[in-house]
Design an enzyme around this catalytic site. Structure first.
Site, mmCIF file in Angstrom:
data_model
loop_
_atom_site.group_PDB
_atom_site.id
_atom_site.type_symbol
_atom_site.label_atom_id
_atom_site.label_comp_id
_atom_site.label_asym_id
_atom_site.label_seq_id
_atom_site.Cartn_x
_atom_site.Cartn_y
_atom_site.Cartn_z
ATOM 1 N N ARG A 53 0.829 -1.220 0.000
ATOM 2 C CA ARG A 53 0.000 0.000 0.000
ATOM 3 C C ARG A 53 0.861 1.267 0.000
ATOM 4 N NH1 ARG A 53 -1.833 1.789 4.592
ATOM 5 N NH2 ARG A 53 -2.337 -0.231 5.517
ATOM 6 N N TYR A 105 -15.669 16.616 -16.376
ATOM 7 C CA TYR A 105 -16.019 15.229 -16.098
ATOM 8 C C TYR A 105 -17.052 15.186 -14.969
ATOM 9 C CZ TYR A 105 -15.670 10.324 -15.127
ATOM 10 O OH TYR A 105 -15.987 9.001 -14.931
ATOM 11 N N ASP A 178 -6.562 18.287 -15.671
ATOM 12 C CA ASP A 178 -6.969 16.937 -16.103
ATOM 13 C C ASP A 178 -6.568 16.803 -17.568
ATOM 14 O OD1 ASP A 178 -8.319 14.685 -17.046
ATOM 15 O OD2 ASP A 178 -10.041 14.973 -15.706
ATOM 16 N N LYS A 203 -8.257 5.419 -19.581
ATOM 17 C CA LYS A 203 -8.608 5.798 -20.942
ATOM 18 C C LYS A 203 -7.449 5.515 -21.908
ATOM 19 C CE LYS A 203 -12.211 6.976 -18.634
ATOM 20 N NZ LYS A 203 -12.461 8.310 -18.110
HETATM 21 C C1 PLP Z 1 -12.851 8.880 -16.954
HETATM 22 C C2 PLP Z 1 -12.416 10.240 -16.569
HETATM 23 C C3 PLP Z 1 -12.162 10.569 -15.225
HETATM 24 C C4 PLP Z 1 -12.370 9.576 -14.096
HETATM 25 O O1 PLP Z 1 -11.523 8.469 -14.209
HETATM 26 P P1 PLP Z 1 -11.873 6.987 -13.687
HETATM 27 O O2 PLP Z 1 -10.656 6.228 -14.041
HETATM 28 O O3 PLP Z 1 -13.114 6.552 -14.396
HETATM 29 O O4 PLP Z 1 -12.099 7.090 -12.213
HETATM 30 C C5 PLP Z 1 -11.720 11.857 -14.955
HETATM 31 N N1 PLP Z 1 -11.559 12.774 -15.929
HETATM 32 C C6 PLP Z 1 -11.813 12.495 -17.221
HETATM 33 C C7 PLP Z 1 -11.617 13.557 -18.252
HETATM 34 C C8 PLP Z 1 -12.248 11.219 -17.586
HETATM 35 O O5 PLP Z 1 -12.508 10.955 -18.869
#
Ligand code: PLP
Length: 379
Positions: A53, A105, A178, A203
């Protein structure tokens, strides 16, 4: 492979954190599943590791790769993108005021509405493309952090990261970006002045719709980095070694995949932009897009996410989504397969996306087949 390397991104993506295994010479990295590591009788560390962890060798390789690709001083990986976002926002002191994008998001919106206020952290939604509005929000009361997302979900709004970093600095705020839609292959926010870069590695990094994960890359290894790392250790939203390994595997082909994703998206956007059934294509690569000039300056290409708005409204959007054969109706993005989603239908009781909007993740299929699929679906 140091974070200051001058090698090209495609080379770094293949080699960062990829040294052959010291014990066996294995070219593919081992997956260390151990939860605990031997120490001396008085707790003396022998390998640098103690408990999974807190840190483990597979995770270390991924963090090295991510920091290198983003040009950051250090990275922390998490169990999901949302855990990474929470990792930053929950490290802010109670009473903090933050700015978030008006288009972002949905998970961030829920976090801001439901959970942050419990900790006395308050988020104000601002149009990040409107710099005077951001400046005014910072002048009105102290801001601890400005969170940006560019291009944004699902309207593909673009904001000027360098200009926003100057505003953040002038007001003593951190700037977090992000970078999920762009990836470091197309945009490197640290080089534009961001303090923290966030990814849903679920993603494009994972790239195959089969591994959840999140990451933060920091411009500096300072007190804030230590605070977030300590919180992750204690609250436990860590990435499992197998997920770290799969994500690391995705890094190797990320630049090659992004090149094809972008080329396909450009062709599809050009086709859709001239189709009579379509009112609007939200894609920063189009000259008509409001953020095109900023995107051209801060991105090396425009990505493979877009949204379209249909003249026939909600009904036409649902009918088109239902007729497509190669675009699967599913949430998420960044995989090899093309996906489409009527966002308003999946946003719960209070949808914020326009009813005529479909969000598209353009995959790696042959572009002629993708265009032909829209041709048959858009009648
Ligand atoms: C999918 C996504 C998130 C969240 O990510 P997870 O891995 O689903 O928790 C945050 N920001 C953007 C732009 C995303 O596409």
């Amino acid at each position: 492979m140091s974070a200051t390397s001058t090698l090209h991104p495609a080379t770094l993506a293949v080699h960062a954190g990829a040294e052959p295994d010291a014990e066996t010479g294995a070219v593919a990295p081992p997956i260390h599943l151990a939860t605990t590591f031997r120490h001396g009788p008085a707790g003396e560390r022998q390998s640098g590791y103690e408990y999974q962890r807190e840190g483990n060798p597979t995770q270390d390789r991924l963090e090295t790769a991510l920091a290198t690709l983003e040009g950051g001083a250090g990275a922390l990986v998490f169990a999901s993108g949302m855990a990474a976002i929470s990792g930053v926002l929950e490290a802010l002191p109670p009473g903090s005021r933050i700015l978030i994008p008006d288009d972002c998001y949905s998970g961030l919106r829920y976090l801001a509405a439901e959970f942050l206020p419990e900790r006395d952290v308050h988020a104000i939604a601002v149009d990040m493309a409107d710099l005077p509005a951001v400046e005014a929000a910072c002048a009105a009361a102290p801001v601890a952090l400005i969170w940006v997302e560019t291009p944004s979900n699902p309207l593909l709004k673009v904001c000027d990261v360098a200009a926003l970093s100057r505003i953040a600095r002038a007001h003593g705020a951190l700037l977090a970006c992000d970078n999920t839609f762009a990836t470091p292959v197309l945009q490197r926010p640290v080089s534009l002045g961001a303090d923290v870069v966030m990814h849903s590695t679920t993603k494009y990094f994972g790239g195959h719709s089969d591994v959840l994960g999140g990451a933060l890359v920091f411009a500096r290894r300072d007190d804030f980095f230590d605070r977030v790392a300590h919180r992750r250790h204690i609250t436990g939203a860590v990435l499992a070694p197998f997920n770290a390994w799969l994500t690391l595997r995705g890094c190797r082909s990320l630049p090659a995949r992004m090149a094809l994703h972008c080329a396909n998206a450009r062709r599809l956007a050009d086709f859709l932009a001239t189709h009579p059934a379509i009112k609007r294509v939200n894609y920063p690569g189009l000259a008509a897009h409001a953020g095109h000039a900023v995107a051209a300056r801060q991105m090396s290409d425009y990505g493979a996410m877009m949204s379209i708005q249909l003249r026939g409204g909600r009904e036409a959007a649902l009918s088109t989504a239902g007729k497509l054969r190669l675009f699967t109706n599913a949430t998420s993005l960044g995989g090899c397969e093309s996906l489409i989603e009527h966002r308003a239908s999946v946003e719960g009781a209070h949808p914020v996306s326009p009813q005529d909007l479909l969000r598209i993740s353009v995959g790696l299929e042959h572009i002629d087949d993708l265009v032909a699929d829209f041709e048959q679906a858009l009648v």
